[in-house]
Design an enzyme around this catalytic site. Structure first.
Site, PDB file in Angstrom:
ATOM      1  N   SER A 255       0.829  -1.204   0.000  1.00 41.62           N
ATOM      2  CA  SER A 255       0.000   0.000   0.000  1.00 41.62           C
ATOM      3  C   SER A 255       0.862   1.251   0.000  1.00 41.62           C
ATOM      4  O   SER A 255       2.059   1.211   0.283  1.00 41.62           O
ATOM      5  CB  SER A 255      -0.911   0.013   1.230  1.00 41.62           C
ATOM      6  OG  SER A 255      -0.156   0.391   2.367  1.00 41.62           O
ATOM      7  N   LYS A 256       0.203   2.375  -0.298  1.00 44.12           N
ATOM      8  CA  LYS A 256       0.918   3.651  -0.337  1.00 44.12           C
ATOM      9  C   LYS A 256       1.480   4.017   1.033  1.00 44.12           C
ATOM     10  O   LYS A 256       2.406   4.794   1.139  1.00 44.12           O
ATOM     11  CB  LYS A 256      -0.019   4.759  -0.836  1.00 44.12           C
ATOM     12  CG  LYS A 256      -0.326   4.607  -2.327  1.00 44.12           C
ATOM     13  CD  LYS A 256      -1.209   5.699  -2.859  1.00 44.12           C
ATOM     14  CE  LYS A 256      -1.406   5.511  -4.357  1.00 44.12           C
ATOM     15  NZ  LYS A 256      -2.383   6.423  -4.924  1.00 44.12           N
ATOM     16  N   ARG A 257       0.911   3.420   2.079  1.00 45.49           N
ATOM     17  CA  ARG A 257       1.369   3.741   3.435  1.00 45.49           C
ATOM     18  C   ARG A 257       2.675   3.035   3.790  1.00 45.49           C
ATOM     19  O   ARG A 257       3.267   3.317   4.812  1.00 45.49           O
ATOM     20  CB  ARG A 257       0.289   3.351   4.459  1.00 45.49           C
ATOM     21  CG  ARG A 257      -0.943   4.233   4.407  1.00 45.49           C
ATOM     22  CD  ARG A 257      -1.877   3.928   5.559  1.00 45.49           C
ATOM     23  NE  ARG A 257      -2.356   2.557   5.551  1.00 45.49           N
ATOM     24  CZ  ARG A 257      -3.357   2.127   4.779  1.00 45.49           C
ATOM     25  NH1 ARG A 257      -3.986   2.967   3.979  1.00 45.49           N
ATOM     26  NH2 ARG A 257      -3.754   0.868   4.826  1.00 45.49           N
ATOM     27  N   SER A 258       3.129   2.110   2.946  1.00 47.83           N
ATOM     28  CA  SER A 258       4.331   1.338   3.302  1.00 47.83           C
ATOM     29  C   SER A 258       5.587   2.196   3.290  1.00 47.83           C
ATOM     30  O   SER A 258       6.605   1.810   3.847  1.00 47.83           O
ATOM     31  CB  SER A 258       4.517   0.168   2.335  1.00 47.83           C
ATOM     32  OG  SER A 258       4.986   0.654   1.090  1.00 47.83           O
ATOM     33  N   SER A 261       6.346   2.484  -1.624  1.00 46.01           N
ATOM     34  CA  SER A 261       5.475   1.905  -2.651  1.00 46.01           C
ATOM     35  C   SER A 261       5.585   2.612  -3.997  1.00 46.01           C
ATOM     36  O   SER A 261       5.095   2.116  -4.986  1.00 46.01           O
ATOM     37  CB  SER A 261       4.020   1.945  -2.183  1.00 46.01           C
ATOM     38  OG  SER A 261       3.575   3.283  -2.116  1.00 46.01           O
TER      39      SER A 261
END
Length: 484
Positions: A255-258, A261
């Protein structure tokens, strides 16, 4: 199908380029180039709500930086443009083809309002779904025309059968058959006159002569609807290549939160473009010879999409760092220095040969931010425990180290040439004269001038960088600490 392979990358300008999108672009590029075909860029900007200012520039910049140069696109007309969906929409392309399907009975106008559609929602296995009941399919031609003349809002829906099955072939996942009862009558043209992503894709891919469609496996479930559209138009279905899901180390969708990404995240974290491209190529594919380090040209030569995996690909951050380190080791020194210099200057503010600092760290780091902790001692001697002077292998302890430092200090005070070679020569002479082993003298010296357990260079290399004055100051500090 034409002999020449034509693939496309069709991103939506919604922000930074996700690793999954970069992989789609890379695989589409490699499939085309492996066979001497064309790679197209098409901008899918019909979802106006998700459009992000400046995101189109990010797409161009990322493709240019990674070397995925398109043969046709908004900036390179190959005769099948426009290559931007909003421009194609303005030209009336999608409405024209939707109306053709209405004429054939393969699509129909739907005038149902929001309230009616809300009432169709049902919960199946704990999940709320909405399957349209074909209510407007039964409207007569006169009723449809009266509604259109009255300016009543409408969408155009695909007319899918409710019985039987639809089978489509994917190059990675094989034949997939779905029950037509599961196929909703998906919207082709929205109430604002814009096409849905699914419909625009099919029309554009056909008109642009796309032979191979590369996309993520989350689109597998939509593929039967695409095939029914191709069949409805009487068009040839392209070759589908669905890429496996990319997960993080915990096997959750990346996810973009990683934090890593997107391509730009990784570059900002100190990775080099070539390593990122190489790593992304291995997320779901590997060459027959299992080679791990490959340039873009080597990837073009080796890439065979038939060897792609069905299983999810794990984004292994540790492996990416290792691979990046290998690229840094192999990099031309001038190129490396240009990228490393800002990180070195963050730490070192005293007069020093920064190119020599870069030479020392080049083979010892995996990403550029690693430089900071490798060289921080050069700026300022850290506080350290004198227990570090004890080294079993070098046969040193605090007493022997104190003796050596005091004894060699006058020699180093008298030494004018503080280049690495000259220092090494004078220390070697001292070692021979005393009958010591090299490490017996060099270990205490390196500890005194660095205050660290491990350093990117040996004692004399560090002394050269520090210069005479700072070297002697640090050795005297060492003597003082060991004397307490």
């Amino acid at each position: 199908m034409s002999q020449k392979i034509r693939t496309r990358f069709a991103p939506s300008p919604t922000g930074r380029m996700h690793v999954g999108n970069l992989r789609t672009a890379l695989y589409a590029y490699l499939i085309a180039k492996h066979e001497g075909g064309d790679f197209l860029l098409r901008i899918e900007d019909t979802d106006q709500e998700r459009f992000v200012e400046g995101a189109t520039e990010i797409i161009y910049r990322t493709l240019a930086k990674t070397g995925l140069i398109h043969d046709e696109g908004p900036d390179k007309d190959g005769g099948v443009g426009p290559y931007v969906q909003s421009e194609r929409q303005a030209a009336g392309i999608y409405m024209e083809y939707a109306k053709q399907l209405v004429e054939k009975g393969e699509a129909y106008y739907c005038f149902c309002d929001k309230e009616r559609l809300e009432g169709l929602k049902q919960t199946v296995a704990g999940k709320e779904i909405s399957i349209y009941d074909k209510h407007c399919l039964s409207l007569s031609k006169e009723e449809v025309e009266a509604n259109l003349a009255a300016g009543k809002p409408y969408v155009i829906r695909q007319n899918n059968p409710r019985t039987g099955t639809t089978t489509f072939k994917d190059e990675i996942y094989g034949d997939i058959t779905v029950d037509n009862a599961e196929l909703d009558d998906m919207i082709l043209i929205k109430s604002d006159g814009y096409p849905t992503y699914n419909f625009a894709n099919v029309v554009d891919d056909h008109l642009m002569g796309i032979t191979h469609v590369v996309r993520g496996n989350e689109d597998l479930s939509s593929s039967p609807k695409y095939n029914r559209l191709y069949d409805a138009f009487g068009w040839e279905v392209p070759v589908y290549v669905h890429c496996p899901l990319i997960t993080d180390e915990n096997h959750q969708k990346l996810s973009k939160r990683s934090g890593h990404s997107s391509f730009e995240d990784l570059i900002e974290q100190g990775f080099v473009t070539e390593a990122v491209v190489n790593f992304v190529a291995l997320l779901g594919w590997s060459p027959e010879d299992n080679q791990e380090m490959m340039s873009l040209q080597q990837l073009v030569e080796k890439f065979d999409y038939h060897h792609m995996s069905k299983s999810p690909a794990v984004f292994d951050y540790t492996k990416l760092k290792w691979l990046n380190g290998e690229y840094l080791k192999a990099m031309d020194f001038d190129d490396f220095y240009e990228l490393a210099e800002p990180y070195i200057k963050e730490v070192i503010h005293r007069e020093m040969n920064l190119r020599k600092v870069a030479e020392l760290v080049k083979t010892r780091i995996e990403i550029f931010p690693d430089i900071r902790e490798q060289i921080d001692f050069l700026e300022e001697l850290p506080q350290y425990d004198t227990a570090m002077y004890t080294h079993k292998k070098m046969k040193t302890n605090e007493e022997t180290s104190l003796e050596v430092l005091k004894d060699i200090l006058p020699t180093l005070e008298a030494q004018e040439d503080y280049s690495n070679d000259a220092l090494y020569a004078v220390i070697s002479e001292y070692v021979a004269e005393k009958g010591y082993k090299n490490g017996y003298v060099l270990w205490p010296l390196r500890t005194a001038v660095s205050g660290k357990q491990s350093t990117p260079g040996g004692a004399t290399e560090i002394m050269e960088l520090l210069g005479k004055e700072e070297t002697l100051r640090r050795i005297r500090t060492g003597i003082e600490l060991l004397s307490k």
